[in-house]
Design an enzyme around this catalytic site. Sequence first.
Site, PDB file in Angstrom:
ATOM      1  N   HIS A 115     -38.401 -25.222  10.046  1.00  0.00           N
ATOM      2  CA  HIS A 115     -39.040 -24.634  11.254  1.00  0.00           C
ATOM      3  C   HIS A 115     -37.715 -23.797  11.899  1.00  0.00           C
ATOM      4  CE1 HIS A 115     -35.784 -28.139  13.320  1.00  0.00           C
ATOM      5  NE2 HIS A 115     -36.509 -29.122  11.909  1.00  0.00           N
ATOM      6  N   ASP A 116     -37.409 -22.906  12.545  1.00  0.00           N
ATOM      7  CA  ASP A 116     -36.455 -22.542  13.274  1.00  0.00           C
ATOM      8  C   ASP A 116     -35.727 -21.948  11.915  1.00  0.00           C
ATOM      9  OD1 ASP A 116     -37.188 -22.731  16.136  1.00  0.00           O
ATOM     10  OD2 ASP A 116     -36.648 -25.036  14.969  1.00  0.00           O
TER      11      ASP A 116
ATOM     12  N   GLY B  90     -33.872 -27.245   8.309  1.00  0.00           N
ATOM     13  CA  GLY B  90     -34.221 -26.125   9.855  1.00  0.00           C
ATOM     14  C   GLY B  90     -33.250 -24.884  10.320  1.00  0.00           C
TER      15      GLY B  90
END
Length: 219
Positions: free
Chosen positions: A73-74, A91
């Site tokens: 994520h991200d 992440g």
Amino acid sequence: GPFEAGENNDFGIGCVVGERAQHLLHADFPGGLSLGDGNTFRENVTIHRGTPDGQTTRIGNHNFLMTNTHVAHDCTVGDRCVFANGAVIGGHVTLGDGVFLSGNTGVHQNCHIGRLAMISACSSATKDVPPFAIHEGRNTLIGVNLIGMKRAGMTALQINAIRQAYRLLLNSGQMASAVLPRLERELGHIDVVQELLKFFQAAKRGVCLTRGRRHHSES
């Protein structure tokens, strides 16, 4: 979640693109995923969407992610990066353009891997890896990515300046804080050295500068 992709992306069998973040607090957040053009995602690649801390996971253009690779994520992945089989990034990781992650490598969350850096097979990075470097083992540098720089079309002047810079950083026996002003004075007029200096200035997790036994900048 929200998902947008450019043209000519190739998705292999078993890809999971835009799934929930593997995050204990924000697993169901509808963060987005944005893909550029001409990327190849081979079998069983997984790419997770963003969380409130980043909102969107972004992958640029013409990247090649091989089997069983993972983008958490991200993350932000630049252009023309290569993930060999089993390479994974945590992440909020940022990869510059032309980064090469060899097989079964891991990058810790929040790390920044500079442009044209190479992470050798079965290695792990828990600090930022500066541009043009070859990383091996755990947070160890063994020289510069000479082949990658040549393939990227860098000039002899640029390549030689980077080699000089890394000789000072790895061999001088001085702290980076003492070497960087010297690089600014002696080589700061060359664009790629400025890129290297700005990377150090922006680093938040500390920069890998432990020298390994092999010195690939001479190969």
